[in-house]
Design a protein around this motif. Structure first.
Motif, PDB file in Angstrom:
ATOM      1  N   ARG A 183       0.832  -1.208   0.000  1.00  0.00           N
ATOM      2  CA  ARG A 183       0.000   0.000   0.000  1.00  0.00           C
ATOM      3  C   ARG A 183       0.863   1.254   0.000  1.00  0.00           C
ATOM      4  O   ARG A 183       0.525   2.243  -0.654  1.00  0.00           O
ATOM      5  CB  ARG A 183      -0.963  -0.026   1.175  1.00  0.00           C
ATOM      6  CG  ARG A 183      -2.092  -1.017   0.955  1.00  0.00           C
ATOM      7  CD  ARG A 183      -3.039  -1.086   2.127  1.00  0.00           C
ATOM      8  NE  ARG A 183      -4.201  -1.910   1.794  1.00  0.00           N
ATOM      9  CZ  ARG A 183      -4.821  -2.686   2.648  1.00  0.00           C
ATOM     10  NH1 ARG A 183      -4.423  -2.749   3.919  1.00  0.00           N
ATOM     11  NH2 ARG A 183      -5.869  -3.398   2.267  1.00  0.00           N
ATOM     12  N   ALA A 184       1.979   1.212   0.709  1.00  0.00           N
ATOM     13  CA  ALA A 184       2.903   2.345   0.694  1.00  0.00           C
ATOM     14  C   ALA A 184       3.465   2.545  -0.715  1.00  0.00           C
ATOM     15  O   ALA A 184       3.591   3.683  -1.193  1.00  0.00           O
ATOM     16  CB  ALA A 184       4.030   2.121   1.697  1.00  0.00           C
ATOM     17  N   ALA A 185       3.789   1.451  -1.383  1.00  0.00           N
ATOM     18  CA  ALA A 185       4.286   1.545  -2.760  1.00  0.00           C
ATOM     19  C   ALA A 185       3.214   2.138  -3.675  1.00  0.00           C
ATOM     20  O   ALA A 185       3.514   2.966  -4.541  1.00  0.00           O
ATOM     21  CB  ALA A 185       4.725   0.175  -3.257  1.00  0.00           C
ATOM     22  N   LEU A 186       1.967   1.728  -3.474  1.00  0.00           N
ATOM     23  CA  LEU A 186       0.875   2.272  -4.286  1.00  0.00           C
ATOM     24  C   LEU A 186       0.647   3.749  -4.016  1.00  0.00           C
ATOM     25  O   LEU A 186       0.243   4.488  -4.917  1.00  0.00           O
ATOM     26  CB  LEU A 186      -0.421   1.489  -4.043  1.00  0.00           C
ATOM     27  CG  LEU A 186      -0.558   0.187  -4.812  1.00  0.00           C
ATOM     28  CD1 LEU A 186      -1.775  -0.597  -4.333  1.00  0.00           C
ATOM     29  CD2 LEU A 186      -0.648   0.448  -6.313  1.00  0.00           C
ATOM     30  N   GLU A 187       0.908   4.191  -2.801  1.00  0.00           N
ATOM     31  CA  GLU A 187       0.804   5.626  -2.514  1.00  0.00           C
ATOM     32  C   GLU A 187       1.871   6.400  -3.270  1.00  0.00           C
ATOM     33  O   GLU A 187       1.617   7.505  -3.745  1.00  0.00           O
ATOM     34  CB  GLU A 187       0.936   5.880  -1.012  1.00  0.00           C
ATOM     35  CG  GLU A 187      -0.312   5.510  -0.234  1.00  0.00           C
ATOM     36  CD  GLU A 187      -0.187   5.822   1.251  1.00  0.00           C
ATOM     37  OE1 GLU A 187       0.616   6.706   1.623  1.00  0.00           O
ATOM     38  OE2 GLU A 187      -0.892   5.170   2.032  1.00  0.00           O
ATOM     39  N   MET A 188       3.055   5.798  -3.384  1.00  0.00           N
ATOM     40  CA  MET A 188       4.142   6.454  -4.123  1.00  0.00           C
ATOM     41  C   MET A 188       3.858   6.482  -5.616  1.00  0.00           C
ATOM     42  O   MET A 188       4.141   7.469  -6.287  1.00  0.00           O
ATOM     43  CB  MET A 188       5.465   5.723  -3.878  1.00  0.00           C
ATOM     44  CG  MET A 188       6.050   5.916  -2.524  1.00  0.00           C
ATOM     45  SD  MET A 188       7.630   5.042  -2.397  1.00  0.00           S
ATOM     46  CE  MET A 188       7.295   4.003  -0.983  1.00  0.00           C
ATOM     47  N   ARG A 189       3.310   5.383  -6.122  1.00  0.00           N
ATOM     48  CA  ARG A 189       3.030   5.232  -7.561  1.00  0.00           C
ATOM     49  C   ARG A 189       1.669   4.563  -7.727  1.00  0.00           C
ATOM     50  O   ARG A 189       1.576   3.353  -7.915  1.00  0.00           O
ATOM     51  CB  ARG A 189       4.089   4.374  -8.231  1.00  0.00           C
ATOM     52  CG  ARG A 189       5.428   5.011  -8.320  1.00  0.00           C
ATOM     53  CD  ARG A 189       6.302   4.139  -9.174  1.00  0.00           C
ATOM     54  NE  ARG A 189       7.598   4.735  -9.355  1.00  0.00           N
ATOM     55  CZ  ARG A 189       8.569   4.182 -10.038  1.00  0.00           C
ATOM     56  NH1 ARG A 189       8.383   3.010 -10.606  1.00  0.00           N
ATOM     57  NH2 ARG A 189       9.722   4.775 -10.164  1.00  0.00           N
ATOM     58  N   PRO A 190       0.602   5.353  -7.683  1.00  0.00           N
ATOM     59  CA  PRO A 190      -0.749   4.785  -7.728  1.00  0.00           C
ATOM     60  C   PRO A 190      -1.075   4.007  -9.001  1.00  0.00           C
ATOM     61  O   PRO A 190      -1.968   3.165  -8.983  1.00  0.00           O
ATOM     62  CB  PRO A 190      -1.656   6.002  -7.602  1.00  0.00           C
ATOM     63  CG  PRO A 190      -0.797   7.142  -7.233  1.00  0.00           C
ATOM     64  CD  PRO A 190       0.608   6.783  -7.521  1.00  0.00           C
ATOM     65  N   ASN A 191      -0.358   4.261 -10.076  1.00  0.00           N
ATOM     66  CA  ASN A 191      -0.664   3.592 -11.340  1.00  0.00           C
ATOM     67  C   ASN A 191       0.303   2.461 -11.669  1.00  0.00           C
ATOM     68  O   ASN A 191       0.294   1.953 -12.790  1.00  0.00           O
ATOM     69  CB  ASN A 191      -0.673   4.611 -12.484  1.00  0.00           C
ATOM     70  CG  ASN A 191      -1.794   5.610 -12.323  1.00  0.00           C
ATOM     71  OD1 ASN A 191      -2.892   5.256 -11.908  1.00  0.00           O
ATOM     72  ND2 ASN A 191      -1.511   6.862 -12.618  1.00  0.00           N
ATOM     73  N   ASP A 192       1.119   2.071 -10.716  1.00  0.00           N
ATOM     74  CA  ASP A 192       2.100   1.027 -10.988  1.00  0.00           C
ATOM     75  C   ASP A 192       1.425  -0.345 -11.004  1.00  0.00           C
ATOM     76  O   ASP A 192       0.842  -0.769  -9.994  1.00  0.00           O
ATOM     77  CB  ASP A 192       3.199   1.040  -9.931  1.00  0.00           C
ATOM     78  CG  ASP A 192       4.301   0.063 -10.281  1.00  0.00           C
ATOM     79  OD1 ASP A 192       5.186   0.441 -11.070  1.00  0.00           O
ATOM     80  OD2 ASP A 192       4.252  -1.084  -9.791  1.00  0.00           O
ATOM     81  N   PRO A 193       1.481  -1.050 -12.119  1.00  0.00           N
ATOM     82  CA  PRO A 193       0.784  -2.339 -12.215  1.00  0.00           C
ATOM     83  C   PRO A 193       1.382  -3.419 -11.315  1.00  0.00           C
ATOM     84  O   PRO A 193       0.654  -4.259 -10.792  1.00  0.00           O
ATOM     85  CB  PRO A 193       0.892  -2.713 -13.686  1.00  0.00           C
ATOM     86  CG  PRO A 193       2.019  -1.928 -14.211  1.00  0.00           C
ATOM     87  CD  PRO A 193       2.108  -0.685 -13.377  1.00  0.00           C
ATOM     88  N   GLU A 194       2.688  -3.398 -11.106  1.00  0.00           N
ATOM     89  CA  GLU A 194       3.296  -4.424 -10.253  1.00  0.00           C
ATOM     90  C   GLU A 194       2.848  -4.249  -8.804  1.00  0.00           C
ATOM     91  O   GLU A 194       2.492  -5.219  -8.125  1.00  0.00           O
ATOM     92  CB  GLU A 194       4.811  -4.394 -10.345  1.00  0.00           C
ATOM     93  CG  GLU A 194       5.450  -5.524  -9.572  1.00  0.00           C
ATOM     94  CD  GLU A 194       6.928  -5.674  -9.856  1.00  0.00           C
ATOM     95  OE1 GLU A 194       7.486  -6.675  -9.380  1.00  0.00           O
ATOM     96  OE2 GLU A 194       7.525  -4.824 -10.525  1.00  0.00           O
ATOM     97  N   ALA A 195       2.849  -3.018  -8.322  1.00  0.00           N
ATOM     98  CA  ALA A 195       2.397  -2.760  -6.957  1.00  0.00           C
ATOM     99  C   ALA A 195       0.930  -3.144  -6.796  1.00  0.00           C
ATOM    100  O   ALA A 195       0.536  -3.729  -5.785  1.00  0.00           O
ATOM    101  CB  ALA A 195       2.619  -1.291  -6.596  1.00  0.00           C
ATOM    102  N   ALA A 196       0.118  -2.834  -7.808  1.00  0.00           N
ATOM    103  CA  ALA A 196      -1.304  -3.188  -7.756  1.00  0.00           C
ATOM    104  C   ALA A 196      -1.493  -4.699  -7.724  1.00  0.00           C
ATOM    105  O   ALA A 196      -2.286  -5.221  -6.938  1.00  0.00           O
ATOM    106  CB  ALA A 196      -2.044  -2.578  -8.951  1.00  0.00           C
ATOM    107  N   SER A 197      -0.755  -5.407  -8.559  1.00  0.00           N
ATOM    108  CA  SER A 197      -0.892  -6.858  -8.619  1.00  0.00           C
ATOM    109  C   SER A 197      -0.439  -7.515  -7.322  1.00  0.00           C
ATOM    110  O   SER A 197      -1.110  -8.398  -6.792  1.00  0.00           O
ATOM    111  CB  SER A 197      -0.096  -7.413  -9.802  1.00  0.00           C
ATOM    112  OG  SER A 197      -0.329  -8.790  -9.956  1.00  0.00           O
ATOM    113  N   LEU A 198       0.694  -7.066  -6.793  1.00  0.00           N
ATOM    114  CA  LEU A 198       1.195  -7.643  -5.545  1.00  0.00           C
ATOM    115  C   LEU A 198       0.257  -7.354  -4.375  1.00  0.00           C
ATOM    116  O   LEU A 198      -0.009  -8.226  -3.550  1.00  0.00           O
ATOM    117  CB  LEU A 198       2.604  -7.120  -5.253  1.00  0.00           C
ATOM    118  CG  LEU A 198       3.701  -7.650  -6.168  1.00  0.00           C
ATOM    119  CD1 LEU A 198       4.993  -6.872  -5.955  1.00  0.00           C
ATOM    120  CD2 LEU A 198       3.918  -9.135  -5.943  1.00  0.00           C
TER     121      LEU A 198
END
Length: 87
Positions: free
Chosen positions: A30-45
Motif C-alpha cells: 500500500r505504501a508503494a501504491l501511494e508512491m506510484r498509484p498507477n504502478d501495475p506491479e504494486a497493484a498486482s502484488l
C-alpha cells in the motif's frame, strides 16, 4: 521520490509476503501504491496479498487494474486468474 525507495518498499513487501506476514506485506504494498498509484506491479502484488488474506472483493479490482495497465505480463494475468478462481 527516489525510484530506489519505491523498489525497496516493494521488495520489503515481497519478503514479508513470502514469509507469510501478510499484514506487513500489505503495509508495504500500500505504501508503494501511494508512491506510484498507477504502478501495475504494486497493484498486482497488493491484490495478491489481499487475496491471500481472504479479501477477494478488495483484491479483484487491483488485480484487474494491473492486467489492464500491462496486458502482456503473464504474471499479472495469472494473479487475476487466481483471484477469479478463488472468488
Amino acid at each position: 521520490m527516489s525510484k530506489s525507495v519505491f523498489f525497496q518498499t516493494l521488495e520489503s513487501g515481497v519478503t514479508a509476503h513470502q514469509a507469510g506476514r501478510l499484514d506487513d506485506a500489505l503495509k508495504s504494498y500500500r505504501a508503494a501504491l501511494e508512491m506510484r498509484p498507477n504502478d501495475p506491479e504494486a497493484a498486482s502484488l497488493c491484490g495478491l496479498a489481499l487475496l491471500h488474506s481472504g479479501k477477494g472483493d478488495e483484491a479483484l479490482p487491483l488485480l484487474q487494474q494491473a492486467v489492464e495497465r500491462e496486458p502482456g505480463r503473464n504474471g499479472f494475468r495469472l494473479n487475476l486468474a487466481e483471484g477469479l478462481a478463488q472468488t
